[in-house]
Design an enzyme around this catalytic site. Sequence first.
Site, PDB file in Angstrom:
ATOM      1  N   LYS A 178      29.171 -31.008 -37.610  1.00 24.46           N
ATOM      2  CA  LYS A 178      27.755 -30.850 -37.959  1.00 24.46           C
ATOM      3  C   LYS A 178      27.165 -29.560 -37.390  1.00 24.46           C
ATOM      4  O   LYS A 178      25.976 -29.315 -37.517  1.00 24.46           O
ATOM      5  CB  LYS A 178      26.953 -32.050 -37.434  1.00 24.46           C
ATOM      6  CG  LYS A 178      27.285 -33.330 -38.176  1.00 24.46           C
ATOM      7  CD  LYS A 178      26.518 -34.495 -37.594  1.00 24.46           C
ATOM      8  CE  LYS A 178      26.895 -35.797 -38.269  1.00 24.46           C
ATOM      9  NZ  LYS A 178      26.402 -36.944 -37.496  1.00 24.46           N
TER      10      LYS A 178
ATOM     11  N   ARG B 152      21.223 -48.238 -37.870  1.00 23.93           N
ATOM     12  CA  ARG B 152      19.779 -48.206 -38.117  1.00 23.93           C
ATOM     13  C   ARG B 152      19.409 -48.879 -39.421  1.00 23.93           C
ATOM     14  O   ARG B 152      18.447 -49.616 -39.515  1.00 23.93           O
ATOM     15  CB  ARG B 152      19.288 -46.754 -38.151  1.00 23.93           C
ATOM     16  CG  ARG B 152      19.196 -46.099 -36.807  1.00 23.93           C
ATOM     17  CD  ARG B 152      19.055 -44.627 -36.935  1.00 23.93           C
ATOM     18  NE  ARG B 152      20.177 -44.081 -37.695  1.00 23.93           N
ATOM     19  CZ  ARG B 152      20.492 -42.813 -37.763  1.00 23.93           C
ATOM     20  NH1 ARG B 152      19.752 -41.924 -37.164  1.00 23.93           N
ATOM     21  NH2 ARG B 152      21.543 -42.411 -38.447  1.00 23.93           N
TER      22      ARG B 152
ATOM     23  N   SER C 144      18.595 -37.615 -34.564  1.00 22.35           N
ATOM     24  CA  SER C 144      18.570 -36.297 -33.909  1.00 22.35           C
ATOM     25  C   SER C 144      18.092 -35.243 -34.893  1.00 22.35           C
ATOM     26  O   SER C 144      17.334 -34.336 -34.534  1.00 22.35           O
ATOM     27  CB  SER C 144      19.973 -35.927 -33.410  1.00 22.35           C
ATOM     28  OG  SER C 144      20.385 -36.826 -32.427  1.00 22.35           O
TER      29      SER C 144
ATOM     30  N   HIS D  74      19.128 -43.535 -29.074  1.00 19.45           N
ATOM     31  CA  HIS D  74      20.404 -43.540 -28.343  1.00 19.45           C
ATOM     32  C   HIS D  74      20.234 -44.214 -26.974  1.00 19.45           C
ATOM     33  O   HIS D  74      21.071 -45.014 -26.573  1.00 19.45           O
ATOM     34  CB  HIS D  74      20.889 -42.105 -28.091  1.00 19.45           C
ATOM     35  CG  HIS D  74      21.256 -41.319 -29.314  1.00 19.45           C
ATOM     36  ND1 HIS D  74      20.767 -40.057 -29.561  1.00 19.45           N
ATOM     37  CD2 HIS D  74      22.078 -41.602 -30.345  1.00 19.45           C
ATOM     38  CE1 HIS D  74      21.280 -39.597 -30.691  1.00 19.45           C
ATOM     39  NE2 HIS D  74      22.070 -40.526 -31.206  1.00 19.45           N
TER      40      HIS D  74
END
Length: 159
Positions: free
Chosen positions: A41, A90, A128, A17
């Site tokens: 989430k 990504r 994460s 990030h």
Amino acid sequence: MRVYVYPGSFDPVTNGHVDIIKRAASLCDKLIVAVLVNSSKNPSFTLDERVNLLKCAISDVPNVQIESFSGLLIDFMTKKKAAVIIKGLRAVSDFEYELQMALLNKNLNPDIETLFMMTNINYSFLSSSSVKELARNKGNIDGLVPDCIKDEVIKKFSI
Ligand code: PNS
């Protein structure tokens, strides 16, 4: 003034990030890092924790502001007079979801662009959730998150 917004859960912020934040900040006058309040989430870190970790991580980047938002991103964009959404990609696996989001947002407001930045190759494997998985199992997270947040991430999962 070019205002860009980089939205996400940042649960917690990773070096991937931070890399996107620095690169995106160099393209605009002000980059707002927008932390989603009620992520579906079910975040491990509270909103305040996620914001504070981000503040520590980007303290050396002058034109970045950390804010939180709830509801639709597109409404936050209008409120902030921001025209560009920054997203990091990504791998191909990110693409389908991100394409859907970009098209949904375009449908809601055609004046707002989504700009995709390819991740730094060194962080292409990083997320994460993988950081949390490592921390939960006493794995090494050196180099994966900013040094100033490392201890707090480890502490969160040490109880
Ligand atoms: O870091 P994340 O969890 O991948 O970030 C996802 C985020 C916050 C960018 C996305 O969930 C989002 O924009 N949520 C706000 C609600 C919204 O506007 N959804 C798109 C239209 S349904």
